[in-house]
Motif scaffolding. Structure first.
Motif, PDB file in Angstrom:
ATOM      1  N   SER A  43       0.825  -1.200   0.000  1.00  0.00           N
ATOM      2  CA  SER A  43       0.000   0.000   0.000  1.00  0.00           C
ATOM      3  C   SER A  43       0.862   1.253   0.000  1.00  0.00           C
ATOM      4  O   SER A  43       0.579   2.227  -0.712  1.00  0.00           O
ATOM      5  CB  SER A  43      -0.925   0.000   1.219  1.00  0.00           C
ATOM      6  OG  SER A  43      -1.710   1.171   1.248  1.00  0.00           O
ATOM      7  N   PHE A  44       1.947   1.254   0.779  1.00  0.00           N
ATOM      8  CA  PHE A  44       2.837   2.408   0.794  1.00  0.00           C
ATOM      9  C   PHE A  44       3.453   2.631  -0.581  1.00  0.00           C
ATOM     10  O   PHE A  44       3.576   3.762  -1.058  1.00  0.00           O
ATOM     11  CB  PHE A  44       3.939   2.214   1.832  1.00  0.00           C
ATOM     12  CG  PHE A  44       3.460   2.351   3.252  1.00  0.00           C
ATOM     13  CD1 PHE A  44       2.691   3.444   3.631  1.00  0.00           C
ATOM     14  CD2 PHE A  44       3.775   1.402   4.203  1.00  0.00           C
ATOM     15  CE1 PHE A  44       2.234   3.571   4.939  1.00  0.00           C
ATOM     16  CE2 PHE A  44       3.330   1.521   5.500  1.00  0.00           C
ATOM     17  CZ  PHE A  44       2.557   2.606   5.875  1.00  0.00           C
ATOM     18  N   SER A  52      -5.217  -0.461  -0.244  1.00  0.00           N
ATOM     19  CA  SER A  52      -4.160  -1.464  -0.374  1.00  0.00           C
ATOM     20  C   SER A  52      -4.297  -2.242  -1.678  1.00  0.00           C
ATOM     21  O   SER A  52      -3.444  -3.073  -1.994  1.00  0.00           O
ATOM     22  CB  SER A  52      -4.186  -2.421   0.813  1.00  0.00           C
ATOM     23  OG  SER A  52      -5.398  -3.137   0.851  1.00  0.00           O
ATOM     24  N   VAL A  53      -5.363  -1.973  -2.422  1.00  0.00           N
ATOM     25  CA  VAL A  53      -5.611  -2.667  -3.689  1.00  0.00           C
ATOM     26  C   VAL A  53      -5.377  -1.703  -4.846  1.00  0.00           C
ATOM     27  O   VAL A  53      -5.912  -0.594  -4.849  1.00  0.00           O
ATOM     28  CB  VAL A  53      -7.060  -3.194  -3.756  1.00  0.00           C
ATOM     29  CG1 VAL A  53      -7.329  -3.881  -5.092  1.00  0.00           C
ATOM     30  CG2 VAL A  53      -7.320  -4.153  -2.598  1.00  0.00           C
ATOM     31  N   THR A  96     -10.616  -7.319   4.896  1.00  0.00           N
ATOM     32  CA  THR A  96      -9.286  -7.116   4.336  1.00  0.00           C
ATOM     33  C   THR A  96      -9.386  -7.434   2.854  1.00  0.00           C
ATOM     34  O   THR A  96      -9.670  -8.572   2.477  1.00  0.00           O
ATOM     35  CB  THR A  96      -8.245  -8.042   5.004  1.00  0.00           C
ATOM     36  OG1 THR A  96      -8.104  -7.667   6.380  1.00  0.00           O
ATOM     37  CG2 THR A  96      -6.889  -7.910   4.322  1.00  0.00           C
ATOM     38  N   TYR A  97      -9.203  -6.423   2.010  1.00  0.00           N
ATOM     39  CA  TYR A  97      -9.324  -6.605   0.569  1.00  0.00           C
ATOM     40  C   TYR A  97      -7.983  -7.082   0.013  1.00  0.00           C
ATOM     41  O   TYR A  97      -6.958  -6.425   0.195  1.00  0.00           O
ATOM     42  CB  TYR A  97      -9.765  -5.297  -0.096  1.00  0.00           C
ATOM     43  CG  TYR A  97     -11.150  -4.864   0.346  1.00  0.00           C
ATOM     44  CD1 TYR A  97     -12.286  -5.396  -0.242  1.00  0.00           C
ATOM     45  CD2 TYR A  97     -11.309  -3.939   1.378  1.00  0.00           C
ATOM     46  CE1 TYR A  97     -13.568  -5.017   0.172  1.00  0.00           C
ATOM     47  CE2 TYR A  97     -12.580  -3.558   1.802  1.00  0.00           C
ATOM     48  CZ  TYR A  97     -13.696  -4.096   1.197  1.00  0.00           C
ATOM     49  OH  TYR A  97     -14.952  -3.721   1.612  1.00  0.00           O
ATOM     50  N   VAL A  98      -8.010  -8.217  -0.649  1.00  0.00           N
ATOM     51  CA  VAL A  98      -6.779  -8.862  -1.110  1.00  0.00           C
ATOM     52  C   VAL A  98      -6.710  -8.820  -2.639  1.00  0.00           C
ATOM     53  O   VAL A  98      -7.486  -9.502  -3.315  1.00  0.00           O
ATOM     54  CB  VAL A  98      -6.707 -10.332  -0.634  1.00  0.00           C
ATOM     55  CG1 VAL A  98      -5.359 -10.940  -1.006  1.00  0.00           C
ATOM     56  CG2 VAL A  98      -6.957 -10.415   0.868  1.00  0.00           C
ATOM     57  N   PRO A  99      -5.801  -8.024  -3.190  1.00  0.00           N
ATOM     58  CA  PRO A  99      -5.676  -7.958  -4.651  1.00  0.00           C
ATOM     59  C   PRO A  99      -5.091  -9.245  -5.213  1.00  0.00           C
ATOM     60  O   PRO A  99      -4.515 -10.057  -4.478  1.00  0.00           O
ATOM     61  CB  PRO A  99      -4.714  -6.785  -4.869  1.00  0.00           C
ATOM     62  CG  PRO A  99      -3.906  -6.739  -3.623  1.00  0.00           C
ATOM     63  CD  PRO A  99      -4.832  -7.156  -2.510  1.00  0.00           C
TER      64      PRO A  99
END
Length: 269
Positions: free
Chosen positions: A22-23, A84-85, A251-254
């Motif tokens: 994400s960073f 984060s995606v 928690t969204y997981v790409p």
């Protein structure tokens, strides 16, 4: 609802990886988001004349996305989890997304599938080969893209594979379809504040792989029958978070391919 230790371990690993990515994502994309729709030099290109609505994946939220993003106390924590995606857009040399004419509206297209984005980049580059514009792919944080969509400035396009996995007809045009997410609702982590956290994947295959890892620690065969991957539209997941803030989060997981692409950008930069 069954809680398994291995599921918590998987969640912890994913969160650590997603936080790091994400960073990287925000560092690469922040200035593109700010500039995306502020210049008259944004490239315009005719794409399609209509959007096909999906009935299977359609979700009617209790409040509009516009109302949601105008409520910072609710929207900000959701946006942070979404960011984060990555969503990918074809951009011009200034980092501004290409815009497309969709049903009379001009929208930027963002892809959840990196391979679909690469295909679109190749098509756009060929079509615009005579123009003095160099196109490239840029990642944008999904939370920012969702906010753009709520303001009728952007369209988020799911992968064809995810639509098929969610039950859509094979070969359906993904433009205008809801983005499906996949998760096992029995894979729950209870956070210190009592909130239930469930991972939702953009790939059915990767959701099943995570569930299978969790099931390795379950000896009771009857208990295993309680585990299954279900589908939920992204808009529905966001509305669930908004409605159950402090009680349930996701928690969204790409897709792994998206994270691999971000790592390649990091190396090249």
């Amino acid at each position: 609802r069954f809680h398994v230790t291995v599921a918590k371990i998987i969640l912890d690993i994913m969160k650590t990886q997603l936080k790091a990515q994400s960073f990287i994502l925000l560092a690469l994309a922040c200035h593109h988001v700010c500039q995306a729709f502020t210049s008259s030099s944004t490239v315009l290109r005719q794409k399609c004349s209509h959007v096909v609505a999906s009935t299977k994946l359609h979700s009617t939220p209790p409040a509009t996305p516009q109302e949601l993003i105008e409520t910072p106390s609710i929207w900000n924590p959701i946006k942070e989890s979404l960011n984060s995606v990555p969503a990918f857009a074809c951009t011009n040399s200034e980092g501004q997304p290409l815009q497309y004419n969709v049903g009379g509206a001009t929208l930027a297209f963002f892809y959840t599938d990196i391979e679909a984005a690469k295909t679109e980049l190749a098509k756009a580059s060929e079509e615009m080969s005579g123009e003095n514009t160099k196109l490239k792919l840029n990642p944008f944080p999904l939370g920012e893209v969702f906010a753009m969509g709520a303001q009728n400035m952007a369209l988020l396009i799911p992968s064809s594979d995810s639509l098929t996995a969610a039950g859509a007809p094979l070969g359906m045009n993904p433009v205008g379809q809801q983005v499906p997410l996949f998760g096992c609702l029995s894979m729950v982590e209870t956070l210190p504040d009592g909130t239930s956290d469930i991972p939702l994947f953009f790939s059915e295959k990767e959701a099943k792989e995570a569930m299978d890892m969790a099931l390795k620690s379950v000896e009771d065969e009857k208990m295993k029958d309680q585990f299954e991957v279900t589908v939920m539209p992204l808009a529905g997941a966001i509305q669930t978070q908004a409605k159950e803030l402090g009680k349930r989060t996701f928690t969204y997981v790409p897709e792994q391919s998206s994270l691999d692409y971000l790592r390649s950008l990091e190396k090249n930069n």
